[in-house]
Design a protein around this motif. Structure first.
Motif, PDB file in Angstrom:
ATOM      1  N   LEU A 147       0.869  -1.175   0.000  1.00 45.76           N
ATOM      2  CA  LEU A 147       0.000   0.000   0.000  1.00 45.76           C
ATOM      3  C   LEU A 147       0.904   1.222   0.000  1.00 45.76           C
ATOM      4  N   VAL A 148       1.353   1.602  -1.204  1.00 51.56           N
ATOM      5  CA  VAL A 148       2.343   2.678  -1.315  1.00 51.56           C
ATOM      6  C   VAL A 148       1.664   4.013  -1.053  1.00 51.56           C
ATOM      7  N   TYR A 149       2.183   4.730  -0.050  1.00 54.36           N
ATOM      8  CA  TYR A 149       1.587   6.018   0.326  1.00 54.36           C
ATOM      9  C   TYR A 149       1.761   6.985  -0.839  1.00 54.36           C
ATOM     10  N   PRO A 150       0.675   7.683  -1.225  1.00 52.02           N
ATOM     11  CA  PRO A 150       0.745   8.501  -2.450  1.00 52.02           C
ATOM     12  C   PRO A 150       1.754   9.632  -2.372  1.00 52.02           C
ATOM     13  N   GLU A 151       1.953  10.192  -1.175  1.00 52.76           N
ATOM     14  CA  GLU A 151       2.910  11.292  -1.059  1.00 52.76           C
ATOM     15  C   GLU A 151       4.296  10.715  -0.773  1.00 52.76           C
ATOM     16  N   THR A 152       5.300  11.251  -1.454  1.00 49.16           N
ATOM     17  CA  THR A 152       6.677  10.826  -1.206  1.00 49.16           C
ATOM     18  C   THR A 152       7.488  12.052  -0.781  1.00 49.16           C
ATOM     19  N   PHE A 153       8.744  11.824  -0.394  1.00 51.62           N
ATOM     20  CA  PHE A 153       9.593  12.953   0.019  1.00 51.62           C
ATOM     21  C   PHE A 153      10.970  12.773  -0.594  1.00 51.62           C
ATOM     22  N   SER A 154      11.355  13.726  -1.450  1.00 50.40           N
ATOM     23  CA  SER A 154      12.668  13.676  -2.097  1.00 50.40           C
ATOM     24  C   SER A 154      13.474  14.884  -1.639  1.00 50.40           C
ATOM     25  N   LEU A 155      14.604  14.634  -1.016  1.00 51.93           N
ATOM     26  CA  LEU A 155      15.449  15.719  -0.495  1.00 51.93           C
ATOM     27  C   LEU A 155      16.521  16.070  -1.522  1.00 51.93           C
ATOM     28  N   ALA A 156      16.388  17.259  -2.131  1.00 47.96           N
ATOM     29  CA  ALA A 156      17.380  17.732  -3.105  1.00 47.96           C
ATOM     30  C   ALA A 156      18.557  18.390  -2.384  1.00 47.96           C
ATOM     31  N   ALA A 157      19.694  18.510  -3.081  1.00 48.47           N
ATOM     32  CA  ALA A 157      20.903  19.137  -2.521  1.00 48.47           C
ATOM     33  C   ALA A 157      21.174  18.613  -1.113  1.00 48.47           C
ATOM     34  N   ALA A 158      21.069  17.306  -0.959  1.00 46.81           N
ATOM     35  CA  ALA A 158      21.099  16.704   0.381  1.00 46.81           C
ATOM     36  C   ALA A 158      22.445  16.871   1.073  1.00 46.81           C
ATOM     37  N   HIS A 159      23.512  17.079   0.296  1.00 46.42           N
ATOM     38  CA  HIS A 159      24.838  17.261   0.903  1.00 46.42           C
ATOM     39  C   HIS A 159      24.921  18.578   1.667  1.00 46.42           C
TER      40      HIS A 159
END
Ligand code: FNR
Length: 196
Positions: A147-159
């Protein structure tokens, strides 16, 4: 103080799919672990390197069976009520080691992803933040009944994204991650989860 109390109801397995010791995704997994714990849920946590696996080969499975690491990984997923995958993006898609681990674990019965709530997180030094990997991950996980949660979180420029204490320097992003995790936990309270 926990904002919610899920302690009796919810155990969350956080899997970091990077094998690197200095992994940016491990730092994001650290933060996710702290935020989930603050919500009162129990956390189990492992890096993918804890489950070393050969490349999936049907002949190996036929002769030797399913490797112990795949059984261990499956067990850790099944023992939790929710799964958080924190993963790098490689070449705009899923790292091979993660897809290979999903393929092996999908051979275990009961099939561990079936009806498992799953939240997808990614960290990348790029401005894209790894979201293409998260999009790609929907296909195998949903095929397996997660049951994949529709909202995801992608962290850009993580360094450049973390304070020395491991929070996000951008407080709006930290708020969004916190709210996404809380909403995911609230939607993951066990109801009628069964494995087939
Ligand atoms: C990358 N990286 C990368 N990043 C990205 O945002 N999109 C991409 O398509 C790719 N592709 C890619 C391919 C390969 C083979 C490597 C080794 C790397 C960069 C990647 O995000 C970066 O190395 C991260 O630091 C990896 O995550 P960890 O190990 O720091 O958690």
């Amino acid at each position: 103080m926990p904002t919610e109390d899920y302690s009796e109801a919810l155990r969350v397995f956080i899997l970091n799919a990077s094998l690197r010791k200095e992994s940016l995704n491990a730092r994001l997994a650290d933060l996710a672990e702290r935020l989930v714990t603050d919500s009162g849920a129990l956390v189990d946590r492992a890096p993918l390197r804890d489950f070393p696996l050969p490349l999936y080969d049907g002949d190996v499975e036929a002769v030797d069976g399913i490797p112990k690491s795949a059984l261990d990984l499956s067990g850790r997923i099944v023992d939790a009520q929710a799964l958080v995958i924190v993963t790098p993006e490689y070449n705009a898609s899923i790292p091979g080691v993660l897809k290979n681990a999903i393929d092996w674990a999908s051979r275990v019965r009961p099939q561990p992803f079936k009806d498992t709530p799953a939240l997808l997180l990614s960290a990348s030094p790029s401005p894209m933040g790894g979201h293409r990997c998260l999009l790609a991950l929907h296909a195998p996980l949903e095929r397996l009944g997660a049951l994949v949660y529709p909202e995801t979180f992608s962290l850009a420029a993580a360094h450049q994204a973390f304070t020395p204490d491991g929070d996000l320097t951008d407080r709006h992003l930290q708020k969004r991650l916190t709210e996404t995790l809380r909403a995911f936990l609230a939607s993951s309270i066990p109801t009628h989860r069964e494995h087939f």
